[in-house]
Design an enzyme around this catalytic site. Structure first.
Site, PDB file in Angstrom:
ATOM      1  N   ASP A  63       0.945  -1.083   0.063  1.00  0.00           N
ATOM      2  CA  ASP A  63       0.030   0.034   0.192  1.00  0.00           C
ATOM      3  C   ASP A  63       1.010   1.229  -0.130  1.00  0.00           C
ATOM      4  O   ASP A  63       1.656   1.569   1.085  1.00  0.00           O
ATOM      5  CB  ASP A  63      -0.868   0.085   1.253  1.00  0.00           C
ATOM      6  N   ASN A  90       4.227   4.380  -9.920  1.00  0.00           N
ATOM      7  CA  ASN A  90       2.938   4.281 -10.957  1.00  0.00           C
ATOM      8  C   ASN A  90       1.546   4.358 -10.430  1.00  0.00           C
ATOM      9  O   ASN A  90       0.520   4.730 -10.899  1.00  0.00           O
ATOM     10  CB  ASN A  90       3.129   3.076 -11.939  1.00  0.00           C
ATOM     11  N   TYR A 160      -7.749  15.676  -8.711  1.00  0.00           N
ATOM     12  CA  TYR A 160      -6.788  14.855  -9.308  1.00  0.00           C
ATOM     13  C   TYR A 160      -5.556  15.961  -9.941  1.00  0.00           C
ATOM     14  O   TYR A 160      -4.471  15.275  -9.917  1.00  0.00           O
ATOM     15  CB  TYR A 160      -7.528  13.964 -10.673  1.00  0.00           C
ATOM     16  N   LYS A 164      -1.526  15.627  -9.603  1.00  0.00           N
ATOM     17  CA  LYS A 164      -0.488  15.340 -10.593  1.00  0.00           C
ATOM     18  C   LYS A 164       0.071  16.499 -11.090  1.00  0.00           C
ATOM     19  O   LYS A 164       1.502  16.320 -11.327  1.00  0.00           O
ATOM     20  CB  LYS A 164      -1.427  14.842 -11.974  1.00  0.00           C
TER      21      LYS A 164
HETATM   22  P1  NAI Z   1      -5.403   1.583 -13.146  1.00  0.00           P
HETATM   23  O1  NAI Z   1      -6.426   1.831 -12.162  1.00  0.00           O
HETATM   24  O2  NAI Z   1      -5.744   0.670 -14.257  1.00  0.00           O
HETATM   25  O3  NAI Z   1      -4.146   1.176 -12.294  1.00  0.00           O
HETATM   26  C1  NAI Z   1      -3.612   1.681 -11.155  1.00  0.00           C
HETATM   27  C2  NAI Z   1      -3.107   0.490 -10.247  1.00  0.00           C
HETATM   28  O4  NAI Z   1      -2.666   1.220  -8.911  1.00  0.00           O
HETATM   29  C3  NAI Z   1      -4.099  -0.459  -9.736  1.00  0.00           C
HETATM   30  O5  NAI Z   1      -3.352  -1.844 -10.048  1.00  0.00           O
HETATM   31  C4  NAI Z   1      -4.227  -0.252  -8.216  1.00  0.00           C
HETATM   32  O6  NAI Z   1      -4.698  -1.287  -7.416  1.00  0.00           O
HETATM   33  C5  NAI Z   1      -3.059   0.647  -7.762  1.00  0.00           C
HETATM   34  N1  NAI Z   1      -3.242   0.973  -6.641  1.00  0.00           N
HETATM   35  C6  NAI Z   1      -4.327   2.027  -6.250  1.00  0.00           C
HETATM   36  N2  NAI Z   1      -4.137   2.297  -4.964  1.00  0.00           N
HETATM   37  C7  NAI Z   1      -2.920   1.661  -4.555  1.00  0.00           C
HETATM   38  C8  NAI Z   1      -2.221   1.842  -3.381  1.00  0.00           C
HETATM   39  N3  NAI Z   1      -2.726   2.673  -2.193  1.00  0.00           N
HETATM   40  N4  NAI Z   1      -1.016   1.146  -3.250  1.00  0.00           N
HETATM   41  C9  NAI Z   1      -0.546   0.475  -4.275  1.00  0.00           C
HETATM   42  N5  NAI Z   1      -1.249   0.235  -5.564  1.00  0.00           N
HETATM   43  C10 NAI Z   1      -2.403   1.202  -5.525  1.00  0.00           C
HETATM   44  O7  NAI Z   1      -4.604   2.798 -13.779  1.00  0.00           O
HETATM   45  P2  NAI Z   1      -3.603   2.948 -14.666  1.00  0.00           P
HETATM   46  O8  NAI Z   1      -4.681   3.750 -15.850  1.00  0.00           O
HETATM   47  O9  NAI Z   1      -2.923   2.012 -15.196  1.00  0.00           O
HETATM   48  O10 NAI Z   1      -2.645   4.174 -14.244  1.00  0.00           O
HETATM   49  C11 NAI Z   1      -1.401   4.239 -13.717  1.00  0.00           C
HETATM   50  C12 NAI Z   1      -0.969   5.419 -13.645  1.00  0.00           C
HETATM   51  O11 NAI Z   1      -1.077   6.211 -14.755  1.00  0.00           O
HETATM   52  C13 NAI Z   1      -1.623   6.278 -12.228  1.00  0.00           C
HETATM   53  O12 NAI Z   1      -0.648   6.991 -11.751  1.00  0.00           O
HETATM   54  C14 NAI Z   1      -2.543   7.487 -13.159  1.00  0.00           C
HETATM   55  O13 NAI Z   1      -2.920   8.494 -12.571  1.00  0.00           O
HETATM   56  C15 NAI Z   1      -1.728   7.681 -14.373  1.00  0.00           C
HETATM   57  N6  NAI Z   1      -2.374   8.195 -15.544  1.00  0.00           N
HETATM   58  C16 NAI Z   1      -3.389   7.307 -16.119  1.00  0.00           C
HETATM   59  C17 NAI Z   1      -4.101   7.815 -17.343  1.00  0.00           C
HETATM   60  C18 NAI Z   1      -5.141   6.882 -17.897  1.00  0.00           C
HETATM   61  O14 NAI Z   1      -5.809   7.590 -18.852  1.00  0.00           O
HETATM   62  N7  NAI Z   1      -5.310   5.776 -17.581  1.00  0.00           N
HETATM   63  C19 NAI Z   1      -3.894   9.233 -17.752  1.00  0.00           C
HETATM   64  C20 NAI Z   1      -2.807   9.908 -17.049  1.00  0.00           C
HETATM   65  C21 NAI Z   1      -2.313   9.402 -16.192  1.00  0.00           C
END
Ligand code: NAI
Length: 267
Positions: A63, A90, A160, A164
């Site tokens: 976490d 990430n 958000y 960021k």
């Molecule tokens: P996602 O929601 O598919 O994956 C995020 C992961 O972070 C999940 O596996 C979740 O369980 C994990 N997570 C959440 N809280 C947590 C915690 N307290 N401790 C450990 N793990 C935790 O999101 P995605 O799309 O893969 O995003 C990855 C990164 O990219 C994020 O930082 C997001 O803000 C950023 N991002 C994503 C965009 C998009 O359109 N998908 C656009 C711009 C940035």
């Protein structure tokens, strides 16, 4: 020779989405990878899907808001793979609420994951990254997942965007601090446009809700039209950028932001 041969990486929030794809591409590029997440079952499946019987990927419960989780996850990674060259901050949360709808508890949760998580990851991984940097020609690397929402305003999700924006400047500040101290740890950020992951899907649902509609498909098409390249992003688009920034190919880059957004912020 692959771009990450001999490197060891830790990726937070890599049970699914951009992080999971990054883990796969890093292994293909020659790295050994530890992934940390709160989704233990999904994380173990991801490891199995990437590595099979090989021992190139491990899963650690993490976490990102808990200092003790970071300490034990980094220690376990170093114990297993002998060091740490790359940290990818990430893990992230999306809220999708305006100022009038969001509660203080939701804000605290968003800050805890998107900001405190990046601070703790950087702080707790730093000793291991510094240690490895001494033996590597281009040092060690941290890659932080910011967003286009950390570069330009976001009328639908100001909170958000605030987190960021913080990641964008934390990246530049830590790059400068580590360079001044001679640590040889490069720090760069990635700024994705809309990427098709669980979080991407969440953005369509909340945008539709904010517009008082159930038509998620219409919102998806609107989002696509804001990306001049003509499509939404996929996790590979971002993972390739992360692999580049983490590799010695980016050895002259620190404090920079790599925008991978299909042209959405060029307008
Ligand atoms: P996602 O929601 O598919 O994956 C995020 C992961 O972070 C999940 O596996 C979740 O369980 C994990 N997570 C959440 N809280 C947590 C915690 N307290 N401790 C450990 N793990 C935790 O999101 P995605 O799309 O893969 O995003 C990855 C990164 O990219 C994020 O930082 C997001 O803000 C950023 N991002 C994503 C965009 C998009 O359109 N998908 C656009 C711009 C940035």
């Amino acid at each position: 020779m692959n771009s990450l041969d001999g490197k060891v990486a830790f990726i937070s929030g890599a049970a699914r989405g951009i992080g999971a794809t990054t883990a796969r591409l890093m292994v293909e590029a020659g790295a050994r990878v530890a992934i940390g997440d709160v989704l233990d079952e999904r994380g173990r499946q991801t490891v199995q899907g990437i590595a099979g019987e090989s021992e190139t990927v491990i899963y650690q419960h993490l976490d990102v808001t808990r200092e003790e989780d970071w300490s034990s996850a980094i220690a376990a990674t170093v114990a297993r793979f002998g060091g740490l060259d790359i940290l990818v901050n990430n893990a992230g949360l999306f809220l999708g609420k305006g100022i009038e709808e969001a509660s203080l508890d939701e804000w605290h949760r968003l800050c805890a994951v998107n900001l405190t998580g990046v601070f703790l990851g950087t702080k707790l991984a730093l000793p291991a990254l510094r240690e490895r940097a001494r033996q590597s020609p281009h040092g060690s690397a941290i890659v932080n997942l910011a967003s286009v929402a950390g570069l330009v305003g976001s009328q639908l999700d100001p909170l958000y965007s605030m987190t960021k924006g913080g990641v964008t400047l934390f990246t530049k500040s830590t790059a400068l601090e580590f360079a001044r101290k001679g640590y040889r740890v490069r720090v760069n950020s990635i700024h994705p446009g809309l990427i098709q992951t669980d979080m991407g899907e969440q953005t369509f649902i909340s945008r539709a809700r904010n517009l008082g509609s159930n038509d998620v498909e219409a919102v998806r098409h609107q989002a696509m039209s804001r990306h001049p390249i003509g499509r939404l992003g996929v996790p590979e688009d971002i993972a390739k950028g992360i692999v580049f920034l983490a590799s010695d190919d980016a050895g002259f880059m620190t404090g920079a932001g790599l925008v991978i957004d299909g042209g959405s912020t060029a307008q």
